[in-house]
Structure formats: C-alpha cells, structure tokens
Scaffold this motif. Structure first.
Motif, PDB file in Angstrom:
ATOM      1  N   VAL A  31       0.848  -1.201   0.000  1.00 36.50           N
ATOM      2  CA  VAL A  31       0.000   0.000   0.000  1.00 36.50           C
ATOM      3  C   VAL A  31       0.879   1.246   0.000  1.00 36.50           C
ATOM      4  CG1 VAL A  31      -1.634   1.347   1.372  1.00 36.50           C
ATOM      5  CG2 VAL A  31      -1.949  -1.127   1.126  1.00 36.50           C
ATOM      6  N   GLN A  32       1.928   1.246   0.827  1.00 35.40           N
ATOM      7  CA  GLN A  32       2.802   2.410   0.980  1.00 35.40           C
ATOM      8  C   GLN A  32       3.433   2.834  -0.350  1.00 35.40           C
ATOM      9  OE1 GLN A  32       2.571   4.200   3.334  1.00 35.40           O
ATOM     10  NE2 GLN A  32       4.414   4.715   4.417  1.00 35.40           N
ATOM     11  N   GLN A  35       0.161   4.356  -3.025  1.00 36.03           N
ATOM     12  CA  GLN A  35      -0.900   4.935  -2.209  1.00 36.03           C
ATOM     13  C   GLN A  35      -2.069   5.470  -3.029  1.00 36.03           C
ATOM     14  OE1 GLN A  35       0.710   7.751   0.577  1.00 36.03           O
ATOM     15  NE2 GLN A  35       2.103   6.258   1.457  1.00 36.03           N
ATOM     16  N   LEU A  36      -1.796   6.129  -4.149  1.00 35.92           N
ATOM     17  CA  LEU A  36      -2.884   6.703  -4.946  1.00 35.92           C
ATOM     18  C   LEU A  36      -3.735   5.616  -5.591  1.00 35.92           C
ATOM     19  CD1 LEU A  36      -1.099   9.762  -6.591  1.00 35.92           C
ATOM     20  CD2 LEU A  36      -2.694   9.733  -4.659  1.00 35.92           C
ATOM     21  N   LEU A  37      -3.099   4.592  -6.132  1.00 39.46           N
ATOM     22  CA  LEU A  37      -3.850   3.486  -6.714  1.00 39.46           C
ATOM     23  C   LEU A  37      -4.660   2.788  -5.630  1.00 39.46           C
ATOM     24  CD1 LEU A  37      -4.604   1.682  -9.086  1.00 39.46           C
ATOM     25  CD2 LEU A  37      -2.535   0.345  -8.625  1.00 39.46           C
ATOM     26  N   PHE A  38      -4.049   2.571  -4.464  1.00 38.30           N
ATOM     27  CA  PHE A  38      -4.765   1.936  -3.363  1.00 38.30           C
ATOM     28  C   PHE A  38      -5.958   2.778  -2.912  1.00 38.30           C
ATOM     29  CE2 PHE A  38      -5.541   1.531   1.187  1.00 38.30           C
ATOM     30  CZ  PHE A  38      -5.972   0.219   1.214  1.00 38.30           C
ATOM     31  N   ILE A  41      -8.722   1.704  -5.501  1.00 41.01           N
ATOM     32  CA  ILE A  41      -9.237   0.330  -5.586  1.00 41.01           C
ATOM     33  C   ILE A  41      -9.255  -0.400  -4.247  1.00 41.01           C
ATOM     34  CG2 ILE A  41      -8.574   0.146  -8.010  1.00 41.01           C
ATOM     35  CD1 ILE A  41      -6.317  -1.736  -7.184  1.00 41.01           C
ATOM     36  N   GLY A  42      -8.506   0.108  -3.267  1.00 44.49           N
ATOM     37  CA  GLY A  42      -8.511  -0.496  -1.937  1.00 44.49           C
ATOM     38  C   GLY A  42      -8.222  -1.988  -1.975  1.00 44.49           C
ATOM     39  N   PHE A  43      -8.986  -2.748  -1.172  1.00 43.65           N
ATOM     40  CA  PHE A  43      -8.799  -4.193  -1.087  1.00 43.65           C
ATOM     41  C   PHE A  43      -9.799  -4.943  -1.968  1.00 43.65           C
ATOM     42  CE2 PHE A  43      -7.339  -2.537   3.079  1.00 43.65           C
ATOM     43  CZ  PHE A  43      -6.010  -2.879   2.960  1.00 43.65           C
ATOM     44  N   THR A  44     -10.339  -4.279  -2.982  1.00 42.61           N
ATOM     45  CA  THR A  44     -11.340  -4.888  -3.862  1.00 42.61           C
ATOM     46  C   THR A  44     -10.893  -6.230  -4.421  1.00 42.61           C
ATOM     47  OG1 THR A  44     -12.127  -2.700  -4.495  1.00 42.61           O
ATOM     48  CG2 THR A  44     -12.721  -4.518  -5.955  1.00 42.61           C
ATOM     49  N   PHE A  45      -9.618  -6.347  -4.772  1.00 46.20           N
ATOM     50  CA  PHE A  45      -9.113  -7.563  -5.411  1.00 46.20           C
ATOM     51  C   PHE A  45      -8.262  -8.416  -4.468  1.00 46.20           C
ATOM     52  CE2 PHE A  45      -9.682  -4.203  -8.555  1.00 46.20           C
ATOM     53  CZ  PHE A  45     -10.662  -4.791  -9.325  1.00 46.20           C
ATOM     54  N   GLY A  46      -8.255  -8.049  -3.186  1.00 44.60           N
ATOM     55  CA  GLY A  46      -7.536  -8.830  -2.187  1.00 44.60           C
ATOM     56  C   GLY A  46      -6.391  -8.063  -1.564  1.00 44.60           C
ATOM     57  N   GLY A  47      -5.632  -8.754  -0.774  1.00 46.53           N
ATOM     58  CA  GLY A  47      -4.530  -8.178  -0.016  1.00 46.53           C
ATOM     59  C   GLY A  47      -4.618  -8.691   1.402  1.00 46.53           C
ATOM     60  N   ASN A  48      -3.725  -8.217   2.262  1.00 49.84           N
ATOM     61  CA  ASN A  48      -3.741  -8.726   3.628  1.00 49.84           C
ATOM     62  C   ASN A  48      -4.644  -7.908   4.548  1.00 49.84           C
ATOM     63  OD1 ASN A  48      -2.280  -6.432   4.326  1.00 49.84           O
ATOM     64  ND2 ASN A  48      -0.414  -7.533   4.815  1.00 49.84           N
ATOM     65  N   GLY A  49      -5.282  -6.890   4.043  1.00 52.39           N
ATOM     66  CA  GLY A  49      -6.211  -6.103   4.846  1.00 52.39           C
ATOM     67  C   GLY A  49      -5.605  -4.915   5.553  1.00 52.39           C
ATOM     68  N   SER A  50      -4.282  -4.742   5.427  1.00 52.68           N
ATOM     69  CA  SER A  50      -3.675  -3.587   6.082  1.00 52.68           C
ATOM     70  C   SER A  50      -2.493  -2.985   5.311  1.00 52.68           C
ATOM     71  CB  SER A  50      -3.241  -3.940   7.501  1.00 52.68           C
ATOM     72  OG  SER A  50      -2.292  -4.977   7.478  1.00 52.68           O
ATOM     73  N   THR A  51      -1.531  -3.800   4.912  1.00 53.70           N
ATOM     74  CA  THR A  51      -0.331  -3.235   4.289  1.00 53.70           C
ATOM     75  C   THR A  51      -0.135  -3.607   2.828  1.00 53.70           C
ATOM     76  OG1 THR A  51       1.023  -5.092   5.053  1.00 53.70           O
ATOM     77  CG2 THR A  51       0.907  -3.144   6.492  1.00 53.70           C
ATOM     78  N   THR A  52      -0.905  -4.571   2.320  1.00 53.00           N
ATOM     79  CA  THR A  52      -0.778  -4.946   0.908  1.00 53.00           C
ATOM     80  C   THR A  52      -2.159  -5.036   0.263  1.00 53.00           C
ATOM     81  OG1 THR A  52      -0.863  -7.328   1.336  1.00 53.00           O
ATOM     82  CG2 THR A  52       1.322  -6.295   1.333  1.00 53.00           C
ATOM     83  N   PHE A  53      -2.179  -4.839  -1.038  1.00 55.60           N
ATOM     84  CA  PHE A  53      -3.402  -4.974  -1.828  1.00 55.60           C
ATOM     85  C   PHE A  53      -3.054  -5.664  -3.132  1.00 55.60           C
ATOM     86  CE2 PHE A  53      -1.399  -1.297  -3.560  1.00 55.60           C
ATOM     87  CZ  PHE A  53      -1.840  -1.159  -4.865  1.00 55.60           C
TER      88      PHE A  53
END
Length: 81
Positions: A31-32, A35-38, A41-53
């Motif tokens: 995510v870091q 940041q702008l892309l996150f 789209i946030g966690f729409t397609f998955g990730g760990n829920g806090s630091t990755t998407f």
C-alpha cells in the motif's frame, strides 16, 4: 502518463511493463508504495487487509495472446462526484 487516469486499465502489445503501470495479473503490492492506486481500488481484489493490496487478475481475458492488460499507477487522480 499524465494523460491517463490512475486506476485506468489499458491493453498494451509489449513484452515489458510500461513505466507507471503494473500488469493486471493479481499480484500483491505494498500500500505504501502505491498509495494513490490503493486509494481508488482499496482491497477490492484482495490483499492482507492492512499493508498490501492486489491488482485485478485479467490473465486469460486478453483479446490476443500478445496483448497484456496494465493498470495505471501514476497520472491524473480521477474526480469523485
């Protein structure tokens, strides 16, 4: 890439990923670092829920085997109405 919107998905006929884009292959990213892309789209397609998407996985949906889809990471941040 200023003429593209961040988060825009575009087809490219290259064997390399163009600058300021990521392949739409379901990969996980920090995510870091994006940041702008996150923010869009946030966690729409998955990730760990806090630091990755994850970006969308469009492998297999290409109109031609030599075409790949990429998502724009740097450009114009789209207005939200």
């Amino acid at each position: 890439m200023d003429e593209f919107l961040i988060g825009e998905i575009i087809p490219v006929p290259y064997t390399f990923v163009p600058e300021f884009t990521l392949y739409c292959d379901g990969q996980e990213y920090p995510v870091q670092q994006f940041q702008l892309l996150f923010a869009l789209i946030g966690f729409t397609f998955g990730g760990n829920g806090s630091t990755t998407f994850r970006v969308p996985n469009l492998k297999g949906f290409e109109p031609n085997p030599k075409i790949r889809y990429v998502i724009v990471t740097n450009g114009i941040f789209p207005d939200r109405y």
